[in-house]
Design a protein around this motif. Structure first.
Motif, PDB file in Angstrom:
ATOM      1  N   THR A  12      -4.586 -19.667  -1.665  1.00  0.00           N
ATOM      2  CA  THR A  12      -4.734 -19.077  -2.994  1.00  0.00           C
ATOM      3  C   THR A  12      -3.351 -18.697  -3.485  1.00  0.00           C
ATOM      4  O   THR A  12      -2.555 -18.138  -2.736  1.00  0.00           O
ATOM      5  CB  THR A  12      -5.639 -17.824  -2.939  1.00  0.00           C
ATOM      6  OG1 THR A  12      -6.916 -18.209  -2.431  1.00  0.00           O
ATOM      7  CG2 THR A  12      -5.810 -17.204  -4.319  1.00  0.00           C
ATOM      8  N   LYS A  13      -3.074 -19.015  -4.749  1.00  0.00           N
ATOM      9  CA  LYS A  13      -1.757 -18.722  -5.319  1.00  0.00           C
ATOM     10  C   LYS A  13      -1.929 -18.224  -6.746  1.00  0.00           C
ATOM     11  O   LYS A  13      -2.652 -18.816  -7.538  1.00  0.00           O
ATOM     12  CB  LYS A  13      -0.894 -19.977  -5.308  1.00  0.00           C
ATOM     13  CG  LYS A  13       0.493 -19.771  -5.867  1.00  0.00           C
ATOM     14  CD  LYS A  13       1.500 -20.524  -5.049  1.00  0.00           C
ATOM     15  CE  LYS A  13       2.899 -20.329  -5.543  1.00  0.00           C
ATOM     16  NZ  LYS A  13       3.559 -19.192  -4.945  1.00  0.00           N
ATOM     17  N   ASP A  14      -1.254 -17.126  -7.058  1.00  0.00           N
ATOM     18  CA  ASP A  14      -1.195 -16.616  -8.424  1.00  0.00           C
ATOM     19  C   ASP A  14       0.079 -17.130  -9.070  1.00  0.00           C
ATOM     20  O   ASP A  14       1.154 -17.056  -8.474  1.00  0.00           O
ATOM     21  CB  ASP A  14      -1.188 -15.092  -8.445  1.00  0.00           C
ATOM     22  CG  ASP A  14      -2.509 -14.497  -8.010  1.00  0.00           C
ATOM     23  OD1 ASP A  14      -3.532 -15.197  -8.093  1.00  0.00           O
ATOM     24  OD2 ASP A  14      -2.536 -13.331  -7.591  1.00  0.00           O
ATOM     25  N   SER A  21       3.579 -23.632 -14.903  1.00  0.00           N
ATOM     26  CA  SER A  21       2.625 -23.448 -13.814  1.00  0.00           C
ATOM     27  C   SER A  21       1.766 -24.674 -13.568  1.00  0.00           C
ATOM     28  O   SER A  21       1.235 -24.857 -12.483  1.00  0.00           O
ATOM     29  CB  SER A  21       1.739 -22.235 -14.103  1.00  0.00           C
ATOM     30  OG  SER A  21       2.529 -21.079 -14.104  1.00  0.00           O
ATOM     31  N   SER A  60      -4.946 -17.750 -22.058  1.00  0.00           N
ATOM     32  CA  SER A  60      -4.367 -16.475 -21.624  1.00  0.00           C
ATOM     33  C   SER A  60      -3.553 -15.895 -22.765  1.00  0.00           C
ATOM     34  O   SER A  60      -2.623 -16.512 -23.252  1.00  0.00           O
ATOM     35  CB  SER A  60      -3.481 -16.681 -20.398  1.00  0.00           C
ATOM     36  OG  SER A  60      -4.263 -17.116 -19.323  1.00  0.00           O
ATOM     37  N   THR A  66      -1.537 -13.893 -15.502  1.00  0.00           N
ATOM     38  CA  THR A  66      -1.485 -14.803 -14.365  1.00  0.00           C
ATOM     39  C   THR A  66      -2.769 -15.622 -14.312  1.00  0.00           C
ATOM     40  O   THR A  66      -3.792 -15.244 -14.874  1.00  0.00           O
ATOM     41  CB  THR A  66      -1.304 -14.061 -13.025  1.00  0.00           C
ATOM     42  OG1 THR A  66      -2.392 -13.160 -12.838  1.00  0.00           O
ATOM     43  CG2 THR A  66       0.019 -13.324 -12.991  1.00  0.00           C
ATOM     44  N   ARG A  68      -4.995 -17.653 -11.277  1.00  0.00           N
ATOM     45  CA  ARG A  68      -5.139 -17.800  -9.814  1.00  0.00           C
ATOM     46  C   ARG A  68      -5.694 -19.190  -9.509  1.00  0.00           C
ATOM     47  O   ARG A  68      -6.680 -19.620 -10.101  1.00  0.00           O
ATOM     48  CB  ARG A  68      -6.078 -16.727  -9.267  1.00  0.00           C
ATOM     49  CG  ARG A  68      -6.309 -16.856  -7.765  1.00  0.00           C
ATOM     50  CD  ARG A  68      -6.943 -15.623  -7.205  1.00  0.00           C
ATOM     51  NE  ARG A  68      -5.927 -14.568  -7.272  1.00  0.00           N
ATOM     52  CZ  ARG A  68      -6.196 -13.276  -7.103  1.00  0.00           C
ATOM     53  NH1 ARG A  68      -7.416 -12.866  -6.870  1.00  0.00           N
ATOM     54  NH2 ARG A  68      -5.221 -12.386  -7.174  1.00  0.00           N
ATOM     55  N   HIS A  70      -7.106 -21.573  -6.439  1.00  0.00           N
ATOM     56  CA  HIS A  70      -7.646 -21.533  -5.079  1.00  0.00           C
ATOM     57  C   HIS A  70      -8.034 -22.949  -4.665  1.00  0.00           C
ATOM     58  O   HIS A  70      -8.748 -23.642  -5.393  1.00  0.00           O
ATOM     59  CB  HIS A  70      -8.873 -20.619  -5.013  1.00  0.00           C
ATOM     60  CG  HIS A  70      -9.473 -20.552  -3.650  1.00  0.00           C
ATOM     61  ND1 HIS A  70      -8.944 -19.762  -2.660  1.00  0.00           N
ATOM     62  CD2 HIS A  70     -10.530 -21.186  -3.110  1.00  0.00           C
ATOM     63  CE1 HIS A  70      -9.669 -19.903  -1.563  1.00  0.00           C
ATOM     64  NE2 HIS A  70     -10.631 -20.768  -1.810  1.00  0.00           N
ATOM     65  N   ASP A  84      -9.240 -17.308 -14.516  1.00  0.00           N
ATOM     66  CA  ASP A  84      -8.532 -16.672 -15.620  1.00  0.00           C
ATOM     67  C   ASP A  84      -9.378 -15.492 -16.064  1.00  0.00           C
ATOM     68  O   ASP A  84     -10.579 -15.454 -15.816  1.00  0.00           O
ATOM     69  CB  ASP A  84      -8.262 -17.651 -16.765  1.00  0.00           C
ATOM     70  CG  ASP A  84      -9.527 -18.076 -17.484  1.00  0.00           C
ATOM     71  OD1 ASP A  84     -10.128 -17.243 -18.177  1.00  0.00           O
ATOM     72  OD2 ASP A  84      -9.909 -19.256 -17.347  1.00  0.00           O
TER      73      ASP A  84
END
Length: 148
Positions: A12-14, A21, A60, A66, A68, A70, A84
């Motif tokens: 998992t990365k934010d 991104s 956003s 941010t 996320r 996964h 989101d």
């Protein structure tokens, strides 16, 4: 040759909700799958994560928001989820089909292919509300097929 995964694993990365991104998400998918010896679905997974992260970034609205990402291998499936915190769910739009349909004064007419691409590449697609009631997970799964 693509090996069928035998163990569950996840990352998992934010990331900041910016255009940069999207490229980070593609790199994350590629690295995650290469590390597990799964190469046959990298292109499909990259298209899916690109579209899901792009949609999340577009909606956003808060500064320094941010998104996320996964990724998990569950049995023989790769699951991709993008969280989101925006209200509402993604909707399929009819994409612009011809140059005559483009009206540069209406930015909402550009695009529209994202969810259709996700649904075309994924074996499953779904949306899950968060347990906190704000935002949602937009998810897709791809079956990892062995090449024999």
């Amino acid at each position: 040759m693509t090996a069928a995964p035998t163990t569950d694993s996840a990352v998992t990365k934010d990331v900041l909700a910016t255009g940069a991104s999207v490229g980070l998400a593609r790199s994350l998918v590629s690295s995650f799958l290469h590390a597990r010896g799964i190469s046959g679905i990298i292109d499909a997974a990259s298209v899916i994560v690109t579209e899901l992260v792009t949609n999340a970034v577009k909606i956003s609205r808060e500064p320094a928001s941010t998104v996320r990402i996964h990724l998990s291998v569950r049995g023989t499936d790769l699951w991709i989820g993008v969280l989101d915190l925006a209200e509402g769910s993604p909707v399929n739009r009819l994409p612009v089909a011809t140059l005559d349909e483009i009206d540069a004064s209406r930015s909402e007419v550009f695009g529209g292919w994202g969810l259709m691409l996700v649904q075309a590449y994924a074996d499953r697609f779904w949306i899950e509300p968060t347990s906190e009631g704000k935002g949602k997970w937009v998810c897709a799964a791809i079956i990892v097929r062995s090449s024999a």
